[in-house]
Design a protein around this motif. Sequence first.
Motif, PDB file in Angstrom:
ATOM      1  N   ILE A   1      56.336  28.381  47.300  1.00  0.00           N
ATOM      2  CA  ILE A   1      55.808  29.943  47.331  1.00  0.00           C
ATOM      3  C   ILE A   1      55.374  30.627  48.189  1.00  0.00           C
ATOM      4  N   GLU A   2      55.290  31.240  48.845  1.00  0.00           N
ATOM      5  CA  GLU A   2      55.552  32.015  50.140  1.00  0.00           C
ATOM      6  C   GLU A   2      54.334  33.359  49.776  1.00  0.00           C
ATOM      7  N   GLU A   3      54.439  33.958  48.371  1.00  0.00           N
ATOM      8  CA  GLU A   3      53.635  35.405  48.451  1.00  0.00           C
ATOM      9  C   GLU A   3      52.706  35.123  47.018  1.00  0.00           C
ATOM     10  N   ILE A   4      51.468  35.281  46.327  1.00  0.00           N
ATOM     11  CA  ILE A   4      51.480  35.664  44.984  1.00  0.00           C
ATOM     12  C   ILE A   4      50.886  36.986  45.291  1.00  0.00           C
ATOM     13  N   ALA A   5      51.396  38.025  44.233  1.00  0.00           N
ATOM     14  CA  ALA A   5      50.509  39.973  43.942  1.00  0.00           C
ATOM     15  C   ALA A   5      50.442  39.583  43.009  1.00  0.00           C
ATOM     16  N   PHE A   6      48.794  39.911  42.633  1.00  0.00           N
ATOM     17  CA  PHE A   6      47.966  39.588  41.703  1.00  0.00           C
ATOM     18  C   PHE A   6      47.668  41.802  41.644  1.00  0.00           C
ATOM     19  N   VAL A   7      48.794  41.736  40.107  1.00  0.00           N
ATOM     20  CA  VAL A   7      48.400  43.759  39.587  1.00  0.00           C
ATOM     21  C   VAL A   7      47.127  43.456  38.947  1.00  0.00           C
ATOM     22  N   ILE A   8      46.349  43.990  39.802  1.00  0.00           N
ATOM     23  CA  ILE A   8      44.749  44.785  38.544  1.00  0.00           C
ATOM     24  C   ILE A   8      44.298  45.552  38.787  1.00  0.00           C
ATOM     25  N   GLY A   9      43.264  45.319  37.671  1.00  0.00           N
ATOM     26  CA  GLY A   9      42.336  46.997  37.586  1.00  0.00           C
ATOM     27  C   GLY A   9      41.367  46.751  38.609  1.00  0.00           C
ATOM     28  N   ASP A  10      40.605  47.504  38.762  1.00  0.00           N
ATOM     29  CA  ASP A  10      39.380  48.439  39.632  1.00  0.00           C
ATOM     30  C   ASP A  10      38.331  47.128  39.139  1.00  0.00           C
TER      31      ASP A  10
ATOM     32  N   GLY B   1      36.819  44.777  41.461  1.00  0.00           N
ATOM     33  CA  GLY B   1      35.538  44.847  42.314  1.00  0.00           C
ATOM     34  C   GLY B   1      35.888  43.973  43.417  1.00  0.00           C
ATOM     35  N   ALA B   2      35.543  43.601  44.453  1.00  0.00           N
ATOM     36  CA  ALA B   2      35.868  42.879  45.692  1.00  0.00           C
ATOM     37  C   ALA B   2      35.464  41.711  45.151  1.00  0.00           C
ATOM     38  N   GLU B   3      34.591  41.260  44.155  1.00  0.00           N
ATOM     39  CA  GLU B   3      34.356  39.429  44.555  1.00  0.00           C
ATOM     40  C   GLU B   3      35.126  38.523  43.351  1.00  0.00           C
ATOM     41  N   VAL B   4      35.903  39.565  42.843  1.00  0.00           N
ATOM     42  CA  VAL B   4      37.330  39.113  41.958  1.00  0.00           C
ATOM     43  C   VAL B   4      38.890  38.995  42.942  1.00  0.00           C
ATOM     44  N   GLU B   5      38.802  39.937  43.546  1.00  0.00           N
ATOM     45  CA  GLU B   5      39.957  40.049  44.378  1.00  0.00           C
ATOM     46  C   GLU B   5      39.933  39.208  45.254  1.00  0.00           C
ATOM     47  N   ALA B   6      38.786  38.873  46.066  1.00  0.00           N
ATOM     48  CA  ALA B   6      38.649  37.677  46.576  1.00  0.00           C
ATOM     49  C   ALA B   6      38.473  36.377  46.236  1.00  0.00           C
ATOM     50  N   ASP B   7      38.225  35.893  44.744  1.00  0.00           N
ATOM     51  CA  ASP B   7      38.845  35.071  44.240  1.00  0.00           C
ATOM     52  C   ASP B   7      39.857  34.924  43.745  1.00  0.00           C
ATOM     53  N   LEU B   8      40.639  35.893  44.038  1.00  0.00           N
ATOM     54  CA  LEU B   8      42.135  35.585  43.557  1.00  0.00           C
ATOM     55  C   LEU B   8      43.055  35.576  44.695  1.00  0.00           C
ATOM     56  N   ILE B   9      42.573  36.144  45.981  1.00  0.00           N
ATOM     57  CA  ILE B   9      43.360  35.317  47.068  1.00  0.00           C
ATOM     58  C   ILE B   9      43.049  33.871  47.499  1.00  0.00           C
ATOM     59  N   ALA B  10      41.950  33.951  46.870  1.00  0.00           N
ATOM     60  CA  ALA B  10      41.602  31.911  47.425  1.00  0.00           C
ATOM     61  C   ALA B  10      42.474  31.389  46.813  1.00  0.00           C
ATOM     62  N   ILE B  11      43.042  31.702  45.007  1.00  0.00           N
ATOM     63  CA  ILE B  11      43.353  30.808  44.575  1.00  0.00           C
ATOM     64  C   ILE B  11      44.323  31.042  45.162  1.00  0.00           C
ATOM     65  N   ALA B  12      45.237  31.742  45.630  1.00  0.00           N
ATOM     66  CA  ALA B  12      46.260  31.524  45.853  1.00  0.00           C
ATOM     67  C   ALA B  12      46.895  30.953  47.362  1.00  0.00           C
ATOM     68  N   GLU B  13      45.403  31.377  48.108  1.00  0.00           N
ATOM     69  CA  GLU B  13      45.941  30.399  49.428  1.00  0.00           C
ATOM     70  C   GLU B  13      45.137  28.393  49.206  1.00  0.00           C
ATOM     71  N   LYS B  14      44.185  28.823  48.197  1.00  0.00           N
ATOM     72  CA  LYS B  14      44.321  27.136  47.848  1.00  0.00           C
ATOM     73  C   LYS B  14      46.207  26.446  47.461  1.00  0.00           C
ATOM     74  N   LEU B  15      47.183  27.577  46.731  1.00  0.00           N
ATOM     75  CA  LEU B  15      48.760  26.784  46.804  1.00  0.00           C
ATOM     76  C   LEU B  15      50.033  26.980  48.305  1.00  0.00           C
ATOM     77  N   GLY B  16      48.913  27.176  49.293  1.00  0.00           N
ATOM     78  CA  GLY B  16      49.314  27.967  50.244  1.00  0.00           C
ATOM     79  C   GLY B  16      50.157  29.192  50.484  1.00  0.00           C
ATOM     80  N   ALA B  17      49.615  29.895  50.165  1.00  0.00           N
ATOM     81  CA  ALA B  17      50.367  31.204  49.645  1.00  0.00           C
ATOM     82  C   ALA B  17      49.655  32.381  50.280  1.00  0.00           C
ATOM     83  N   LYS B  18      50.339  33.669  50.473  1.00  0.00           N
ATOM     84  CA  LYS B  18      49.539  34.227  50.915  1.00  0.00           C
ATOM     85  C   LYS B  18      48.980  35.037  49.792  1.00  0.00           C
ATOM     86  N   GLY B  19      48.072  35.741  49.165  1.00  0.00           N
ATOM     87  CA  GLY B  19      48.142  36.737  48.068  1.00  0.00           C
ATOM     88  C   GLY B  19      47.535  37.825  49.063  1.00  0.00           C
ATOM     89  N   THR B  20      48.065  38.994  46.790  1.00  0.00           N
ATOM     90  CA  THR B  20      48.210  40.643  47.843  1.00  0.00           C
ATOM     91  C   THR B  20      47.575  40.615  46.082  1.00  0.00           C
TER      92      THR B  20
END
Length: 340
Positions: free
Chosen positions: A49-58, A60-79
């Motif tokens: 898995i190279e990239e995980i793109a999360f399509v979200i609403g508004d 907030g920055a804390e949620v966005e950071a949490d999602l990026i961290a989830i992708a990184e735990k799987l060795g993928a880029k989070g978008t």
Amino acid sequence: MKIIIPMAGRGSRLRPHTLTTPKPLIPIAGKPIVHRLVEDIAKVSSEKIEEIAFVIGDFGAEVEADLIAIAEKLGAKGTICHQLEPLGTAHSIWMAKEALDGPVVVAYADTLFRADFKLDMESDGVVWVKQVENPSAFGVVKLDENEVITDFVEKPQEFVSDLAIIGIYFFRDGQKLYKEIEHIIDNNITVGGEYQLTDALETMRAKGDQFTLGKVDEWMDCGNKAVTVDTNSRVLNLDKEDYSTVNPNAVVENSLIIPPCYIGDGVVIKNSKIGPNVSLGNGTKVECSNIDNSLIQENSIIANANLTDSMIGNNAKYYGVSRSISLGDYSELDFKSHEA
């Protein structure tokens, strides 16, 4: 391979829990729904898995950071991509159109699954399905004798198939899906005012793409309180070995823990009986209570309670009586004080 996770919906059926936490970040047995979903996809795919793109609403920055961290735990880029208007399933994917390149999995983040198969990377596409008793409530697929999909039917009123689409798809060539969604949006092809993914799938099929089935053994919904509590119990039981011991950083005094249970870091349990099928999030404190078949999140306080089939959010307080409840984040119910 890339994964697109549309998750911009409000999660209104799971309120009050989704008023403060987006539904895909609600923890099931100690892990957010969306984290479990991408792990399940990784298990059936032989591709990195190279990239995980999360399509979200508004959210907030804390949620966005949490999602990026989830992708990184799987060795993928989070978008992070944003869908600020609910314009349909195809439109939500379009918000992550830069990820529609090469092999792509699209997975809507309100369901979990278990499957005992490997993803066929040679297929034009795969649609995950589950046999259901009431197909009129779902989109379903029709098949030919070789189990290739011949038609996509949305909520059929007369029986055509009992194979329900669970909201997870694989496309070997993401650019094909890109072109079909672009055509739908450019020509304003809508159903009920929304751009639908099934229209793109049907066009791709008509042009010769063959979609095969990804059959799942377990399909677990997280749409409302009752089914989310049930999903928590099912996950605990599917992975019993992982939930048969208590976290070493938990404090358990004069209490009985009946597995399977998830007991988070820093949990304190005194003079209580917990389980089976209970999740207690990090930092939660339980005293003089009996709890079974329930999902309780982080840093909450439960005292003098008998809870079953209940869901309690983060930083909540419940002092009370026997009941099945749904209590949101930062809420407090004190039935003992009302009795006094």
